[in-house]
Design a protein around this motif. Structure first.
Motif, PDB file in Angstrom:
ATOM      1  N   VAL A  52       0.838  -1.197   0.000  1.00  0.00           N
ATOM      2  CA  VAL A  52       0.000   0.000   0.000  1.00  0.00           C
ATOM      3  C   VAL A  52       0.877   1.253   0.000  1.00  0.00           C
ATOM      4  CG1 VAL A  52      -1.652   1.347   1.374  1.00  0.00           C
ATOM      5  CG2 VAL A  52      -2.028  -1.102   1.003  1.00  0.00           C
ATOM      6  N   GLU A  56       0.733   4.211  -2.590  1.00  0.00           N
ATOM      7  CA  GLU A  56       0.464   5.553  -2.072  1.00  0.00           C
ATOM      8  C   GLU A  56       1.508   6.551  -2.586  1.00  0.00           C
ATOM      9  OE1 GLU A  56      -1.383   7.170   2.098  1.00  0.00           O
ATOM     10  OE2 GLU A  56       0.079   5.557   2.197  1.00  0.00           O
ATOM     11  N   THR A  63      -4.700   6.719   1.843  1.00  0.00           N
ATOM     12  CA  THR A  63      -5.135   6.048   3.070  1.00  0.00           C
ATOM     13  C   THR A  63      -5.568   7.090   4.081  1.00  0.00           C
ATOM     14  OG1 THR A  63      -2.922   6.012   4.045  1.00  0.00           O
ATOM     15  CG2 THR A  63      -3.563   4.092   2.731  1.00  0.00           C
ATOM     16  N   CYS A  72      -8.075   2.258   2.868  1.00  0.00           N
ATOM     17  CA  CYS A  72      -7.460   2.574   1.573  1.00  0.00           C
ATOM     18  C   CYS A  72      -8.548   2.840   0.548  1.00  0.00           C
ATOM     19  CB  CYS A  72      -6.624   1.397   1.079  1.00  0.00           C
ATOM     20  SG  CYS A  72      -5.387   0.841   2.237  1.00  0.00           S
TER      21      CYS A  72
END
Length: 120
Positions: A52, A56, A63, A72
């Motif tokens: 993630v 990102e 998030t 998310c």
């Protein structure tokens, strides 16, 4: 130009992993917590956090932490620059393959003409 290239590098690196592409597919349907994503992909929470994080940094995922849950969702990036880069290269390769097709067809015609002249 350098910023543009760095952005492409970051995006393509993020998309190069099958798990990260799967996360994007999941988030296209609905937002999910990192815990939910980790369970869906049968991996550790730490592993999913790393995936993630890569998404990102590329701007593909955002998030938000509410209490103890980090949720998310798809990020604001729409991949227009990446799609334009791919399209330019697709056109280049398409033109090259079209030229190669012409050469092959020309060689085939010459080969047939040579075969006919040898039979006579």
């Amino acid at each position: 130009m350098v910023h543009y290239q760095a952005r492409l590098d970051t995006t393509f690196a993020a998309l190069s992993d099958v798990t990260r592409r799967g996360v994007l597919e999941q988030l296209a349907g609905s937002d999910a917590s990192i815990t939910d994503l980790a369970q869906r992909f049968r991996m550790t929470l730490t592993g999913m956090k790393k995936h993630v994080g890569v998404l990102e940094r590329a701007g593909l995922v955002t998030t938000e932490k509410v209490g103890r849950v980090r949720t998310c969702k798809l990020g604001p990036r729409r991949l227009e620059e990446e799609a334009a880069w791919i399209e330019r290269h697709r056109q280049l390769w398409s033109a090259r393959f079209d030229a190669l097709d012409e050469i092959v067809e020309d060689l085939k015609r010459k080969e047939k003409a040579n075969a006919r002249s040898k039979r006579r």
